[in-house]
Design an enzyme around this catalytic site. Structure first.
Site, PDB file in Angstrom:
ATOM      1  N   LYS A  13      -0.551   2.934   1.958  1.00  0.00           N
ATOM      2  CA  LYS A  13       0.930   3.493   1.193  1.00  0.00           C
ATOM      3  C   LYS A  13       1.737   3.229   1.993  1.00  0.00           C
ATOM      4  O   LYS A  13       2.713   3.441   1.402  1.00  0.00           O
ATOM      5  CB  LYS A  13       0.465   5.332   1.421  1.00  0.00           C
ATOM      6  CG  LYS A  13      -1.104   5.606   0.690  1.00  0.00           C
ATOM      7  CD  LYS A  13      -0.760   7.297   0.530  1.00  0.00           C
ATOM      8  CE  LYS A  13      -1.801   8.140   1.757  1.00  0.00           C
ATOM      9  NZ  LYS A  13      -2.401   7.273   2.307  1.00  0.00           N
ATOM     10  N   ARG A  88      -0.408  16.517  -1.858  1.00  0.00           N
ATOM     11  CA  ARG A  88      -2.068  16.141  -0.850  1.00  0.00           C
ATOM     12  C   ARG A  88      -2.917  17.552  -1.795  1.00  0.00           C
ATOM     13  O   ARG A  88      -4.327  17.300  -1.365  1.00  0.00           O
ATOM     14  CB  ARG A  88      -2.249  16.435   0.282  1.00  0.00           C
ATOM     15  CG  ARG A  88      -1.972  15.155   1.209  1.00  0.00           C
ATOM     16  CD  ARG A  88      -2.248  15.444   2.371  1.00  0.00           C
ATOM     17  NE  ARG A  88      -2.591  13.819   3.210  1.00  0.00           N
ATOM     18  CZ  ARG A  88      -1.669  13.219   3.658  1.00  0.00           C
ATOM     19  NH1 ARG A  88      -0.200  12.852   3.502  1.00  0.00           N
ATOM     20  NH2 ARG A  88      -2.060  12.426   4.279  1.00  0.00           N
ATOM     21  N   ARG A 127      -5.027  -0.261  13.482  1.00  0.00           N
ATOM     22  CA  ARG A 127      -3.438   0.162  13.026  1.00  0.00           C
ATOM     23  C   ARG A 127      -2.715   0.314  14.876  1.00  0.00           C
ATOM     24  O   ARG A 127      -2.826   1.534  15.606  1.00  0.00           O
ATOM     25  CB  ARG A 127      -3.596   1.462  12.244  1.00  0.00           C
ATOM     26  CG  ARG A 127      -1.804   1.877  11.696  1.00  0.00           C
ATOM     27  CD  ARG A 127      -1.533   2.640  10.908  1.00  0.00           C
ATOM     28  NE  ARG A 127      -2.094   3.965  11.307  1.00  0.00           N
ATOM     29  CZ  ARG A 127      -2.612   4.392  10.323  1.00  0.00           C
ATOM     30  NH1 ARG A 127      -2.312   4.896   9.001  1.00  0.00           N
ATOM     31  NH2 ARG A 127      -3.408   5.833  10.492  1.00  0.00           N
ATOM     32  N   ARG A 161      -2.079   6.261  17.005  1.00  0.00           N
ATOM     33  CA  ARG A 161      -2.127   7.827  16.653  1.00  0.00           C
ATOM     34  C   ARG A 161      -2.896   8.432  16.387  1.00  0.00           C
ATOM     35  O   ARG A 161      -4.173   7.979  17.176  1.00  0.00           O
ATOM     36  CB  ARG A 161      -1.914   7.919  14.983  1.00  0.00           C
ATOM     37  CG  ARG A 161      -0.591   7.233  14.214  1.00  0.00           C
ATOM     38  CD  ARG A 161      -0.302   7.336  12.424  1.00  0.00           C
ATOM     39  NE  ARG A 161      -1.659   8.400  11.818  1.00  0.00           N
ATOM     40  CZ  ARG A 161      -1.104   8.371  10.539  1.00  0.00           C
ATOM     41  NH1 ARG A 161      -0.289   7.533   9.556  1.00  0.00           N
ATOM     42  NH2 ARG A 161      -1.956   9.248  10.112  1.00  0.00           N
ATOM     43  N   ARG A 172     -10.419  13.357   7.593  1.00  0.00           N
ATOM     44  CA  ARG A 172      -9.245  13.757   6.642  1.00  0.00           C
ATOM     45  C   ARG A 172     -10.038  11.997   5.656  1.00  0.00           C
ATOM     46  O   ARG A 172      -8.737  13.043   4.114  1.00  0.00           O
ATOM     47  CB  ARG A 172      -8.347  11.948   7.459  1.00  0.00           C
ATOM     48  CG  ARG A 172      -7.004  12.826   8.603  1.00  0.00           C
ATOM     49  CD  ARG A 172      -7.104  11.167   9.878  1.00  0.00           C
ATOM     50  NE  ARG A 172      -5.960  10.980   8.520  1.00  0.00           N
ATOM     51  CZ  ARG A 172      -5.697   9.507   9.527  1.00  0.00           C
ATOM     52  NH1 ARG A 172      -5.980   9.359  10.917  1.00  0.00           N
ATOM     53  NH2 ARG A 172      -5.083   8.921   9.109  1.00  0.00           N
TER      54      ARG A 172
HETATM   55  P1  AP5 Z   1      -0.783   2.449   6.017  1.00  0.00           P
HETATM   56  O1  AP5 Z   1      -0.032   1.587   5.709  1.00  0.00           O
HETATM   57  O2  AP5 Z   1      -0.181   2.623   7.803  1.00  0.00           O
HETATM   58  O3  AP5 Z   1      -1.697   3.490   4.999  1.00  0.00           O
HETATM   59  P2  AP5 Z   1      -1.395   4.662   4.819  1.00  0.00           P
HETATM   60  O4  AP5 Z   1      -2.329   4.374   3.592  1.00  0.00           O
HETATM   61  O5  AP5 Z   1       0.325   4.947   5.384  1.00  0.00           O
HETATM   62  O6  AP5 Z   1      -2.480   5.335   5.562  1.00  0.00           O
HETATM   63  P3  AP5 Z   1      -2.252   7.404   6.449  1.00  0.00           P
HETATM   64  O7  AP5 Z   1      -3.274   6.633   7.191  1.00  0.00           O
HETATM   65  O8  AP5 Z   1      -0.776   7.380   7.053  1.00  0.00           O
HETATM   66  O9  AP5 Z   1      -2.149   7.886   6.081  1.00  0.00           O
HETATM   67  P4  AP5 Z   1      -2.678  10.042   5.897  1.00  0.00           P
HETATM   68  O10 AP5 Z   1      -2.590  10.274   4.403  1.00  0.00           O
HETATM   69  O11 AP5 Z   1      -3.777   9.698   6.159  1.00  0.00           O
HETATM   70  O12 AP5 Z   1      -1.125   9.616   7.055  1.00  0.00           O
HETATM   71  P5  AP5 Z   1      -0.089  10.632   6.956  1.00  0.00           P
HETATM   72  O13 AP5 Z   1       0.229   9.996   7.961  1.00  0.00           O
HETATM   73  O14 AP5 Z   1       0.381  11.178   6.041  1.00  0.00           O
HETATM   74  O15 AP5 Z   1      -2.311   1.300   6.273  1.00  0.00           O
HETATM   75  C1  AP5 Z   1      -3.169   1.477   7.384  1.00  0.00           C
HETATM   76  C2  AP5 Z   1      -3.546   0.149   8.547  1.00  0.00           C
HETATM   77  O16 AP5 Z   1      -3.997  -0.727   7.525  1.00  0.00           O
HETATM   78  C3  AP5 Z   1      -2.105  -0.637   8.993  1.00  0.00           C
HETATM   79  O17 AP5 Z   1      -2.718  -0.963  10.380  1.00  0.00           O
HETATM   80  C4  AP5 Z   1      -1.899  -1.615   7.888  1.00  0.00           C
HETATM   81  O18 AP5 Z   1      -1.255  -3.374   8.374  1.00  0.00           O
HETATM   82  C5  AP5 Z   1      -3.597  -2.061   7.089  1.00  0.00           C
HETATM   83  N1  AP5 Z   1      -3.135  -2.403   6.022  1.00  0.00           N
HETATM   84  C6  AP5 Z   1      -2.355  -1.705   4.769  1.00  0.00           C
HETATM   85  N2  AP5 Z   1      -2.019  -2.644   3.378  1.00  0.00           N
HETATM   86  C7  AP5 Z   1      -2.796  -3.588   3.989  1.00  0.00           C
HETATM   87  C8  AP5 Z   1      -3.708  -4.573   2.978  1.00  0.00           C
HETATM   88  N3  AP5 Z   1      -3.836  -4.492   1.661  1.00  0.00           N
HETATM   89  N4  AP5 Z   1      -5.442  -5.823   3.756  1.00  0.00           N
HETATM   90  C9  AP5 Z   1      -5.349  -5.137   5.202  1.00  0.00           C
HETATM   91  N5  AP5 Z   1      -4.811  -4.719   6.009  1.00  0.00           N
HETATM   92  C10 AP5 Z   1      -3.740  -3.453   4.973  1.00  0.00           C
HETATM   93  O19 AP5 Z   1      -1.026  12.191   7.709  1.00  0.00           O
HETATM   94  C11 AP5 Z   1      -1.157  12.622   8.495  1.00  0.00           C
HETATM   95  C12 AP5 Z   1      -1.489  13.683   8.811  1.00  0.00           C
HETATM   96  O20 AP5 Z   1      -0.379  14.932   8.478  1.00  0.00           O
HETATM   97  C13 AP5 Z   1      -2.345  14.350   7.872  1.00  0.00           C
HETATM   98  O21 AP5 Z   1      -4.211  14.067   8.145  1.00  0.00           O
HETATM   99  C14 AP5 Z   1      -2.456  15.879   7.697  1.00  0.00           C
HETATM  100  O22 AP5 Z   1      -2.374  16.414   9.038  1.00  0.00           O
HETATM  101  C15 AP5 Z   1      -0.558  16.280   7.683  1.00  0.00           C
HETATM  102  N6  AP5 Z   1      -0.794  15.882   6.096  1.00  0.00           N
HETATM  103  C16 AP5 Z   1       0.499  15.026   6.141  1.00  0.00           C
HETATM  104  N7  AP5 Z   1       1.187  15.069   5.020  1.00  0.00           N
HETATM  105  C17 AP5 Z   1       0.485  16.097   4.511  1.00  0.00           C
HETATM  106  C18 AP5 Z   1       0.952  16.987   3.218  1.00  0.00           C
HETATM  107  N8  AP5 Z   1       1.365  16.328   2.167  1.00  0.00           N
HETATM  108  N9  AP5 Z   1      -0.207  17.939   2.834  1.00  0.00           N
HETATM  109  C19 AP5 Z   1      -0.548  18.684   4.504  1.00  0.00           C
HETATM  110  N10 AP5 Z   1      -0.794  18.088   5.315  1.00  0.00           N
HETATM  111  C20 AP5 Z   1      -0.243  16.673   5.504  1.00  0.00           C
END
Ligand code: AP5
Length: 215
Positions: A13, A88, A127, A161, A172
Site C-alpha cells: 500500500k 481498517r 523491508r 520498524r 497484524r
Molecule cells: P509496503 O509498501 O511497505 O507495504 P504496506 O502494505 O504499506 O505494509 P504496512 O506493513 O505498512 O501495512 P500495515 O497496514 O501493516 O502498516 P501501517 O503502517 O498501516 O511494502 C512492504 C515491503 O514489500 C517493502 O519492503 C516493499 O519494498 C516491498 N514490496 C512492495 N510491493 C512489492 C512488490 N510488488 N513486489 C515485491 N516487493 C514489494 O500500520 C501499522 C500499525 O499502526 C498497525 O498495526 C496498527 O497498530 C496501527 N494503525 C495504523 N492505521 C490504523 C487504523 N486505521 N486503525 C487502527 N490502527 C491503525
C-alpha cells in the site's frame, strides 16, 4: 480523485501510494505513518499507542478517526487523497464517509491489493525505510542502487520498524482478516471495489492500479 488502498500488512500500500503521489499529485494520508511520527516525537498520543503498535494490534477507532479528521480540515488534497491503512474497521469506514460528506468530497474507488500470506511475511521481513524521506526498500526485491545510500534523497540513515517481527506480523495478519477484510464486502456493495493482483513486480502492480482507476 479520492481513493482507499486496502490490503493486508505488507501488501504494498505504501509503495503504491508513493507512486500515485508522484504521478498524479495526490496526497497520501497514512494513519500508520502519522502514528509512527507521534511515537518518534514522544507526544502523549505517541506514548499511548507505542505498545499497541509494537504488538500489532489496532489503535482505537477514536484516535485514528481524529487523526484523519484533522488532516481533512487542512487545505491539502485538491487533486485528491489516498487513504493508506485507513479505514481498517467498519466504524472507521462509516466515519470516513461522514467526514468526506461534510467536506463535500466523495470516495471514488477502493483498490483492494491481493497478496498471499507467504509473500506478505517475506515482504515485511525484508523491508527497510529511509529515515530522512521515507522511501521504502526491500533487502531482495528493492535494494538501494548504491549500497547504504537512499536513491531518492542520498541519506545514509535507514530504519526497520519495531512491528516487523514474526510475532507482530502474525497478530497484524489476524487483525486484518478479523477487522478489515469485512470492508471488502462493504465497498463491493457500494460499487467502489477495484481488486488488483498485488503479487507482481512493483511496476506491474502500479500499471494494474492505473488501469483499475482509469488514469
Ligand atoms: P509496503 O509498501 O511497505 O507495504 P504496506 O502494505 O504499506 O505494509 P504496512 O506493513 O505498512 O501495512 P500495515 O497496514 O501493516 O502498516 P501501517 O503502517 O498501516 O511494502 C512492504 C515491503 O514489500 C517493502 O519492503 C516493499 O519494498 C516491498 N514490496 C512492495 N510491493 C512489492 C512488490 N510488488 N513486489 C515485491 N516487493 C514489494 O500500520 C501499522 C500499525 O499502526 C498497525 O498495526 C496498527 O497498530 C496501527 N494503525 C495504523 N492505521 C490504523 C487504523 N486505521 N486503525 C487502527 N490502527 C491503525
Amino acid at each position: 480523485m479520492n481513493i482507499i488502498l486496502l490490503g493486508p500488512p505488507g501488501a504494498g500500500k505504501g509503495t503504491q501510494a508513493r507512486i500515485l503521489v508522484e504521478e498524479h499529485g495526490l496526497v497520501q494520508l497514512s494513519t500508520g505513518d502519522m502514528l509512527r511520527a507521534a511515537k518518534t516525537s514522544g507526544t502523549d498520543l505517541g506514548n499511548k499507542v507505542a505498545d499497541v503498535m509494537a504488538r500489532g494490534d489496532l489503535v482505537t477507532d477514536d484516535i485514528v478517526i481524529g487523526l484523519i479528521a484533522e488532516q481533512l480540515d487542512g487545505e491539502a488534497g485538491e487533486k485528491g487523497l489516498i487513504f493508506d491503512g485507513f479505514p481498517r474497521t467498519l466504524a472507521q469506514a462509516d466515519a470516513l464517509e461522514d467526514l468526506l460528506d461534510k467536506k463535500g468530497k466523495e470516495l471514488d474507488a477502493v483498490v483492494e491489493m491481493r497478496v498471499d500470506d507467504d509473500a506478505l511475511v517475506e515482504r515485511i521481513s525484508g523491508r527497510f525505510t529511509c529515515a530522512n524521506c521515507g522511501e521504502v526498500y526491500h533487502d531482495k526485491t528493492k535494494p538501494t542502487s548504491q549500497d547504504g545510500v537512499c536513491d531518492k534523497c542520498g541519506s545514509t540513515e535507514f530504519v526497520r520498524r519495531a512491528d516487523d517481527n514474526a510475532e507482530s506480523v502474525r497478530v497484524r495478519l489476524s487483525s486484518y482478516y478479523r477487522n478489515t477484510a469485512p470492508l471488502i464486502g462493504y465497498y463491493h456493495a457500494k460499487g467502489k471495489l477495484r481488486p488488483v493482483d498485488g503479487l507482481g513486480e512493483v511496476d506491474e502492480v502500479a500499471r494494474d492500479i492505473r488501469k483499475a482507476l482509469g488514469v
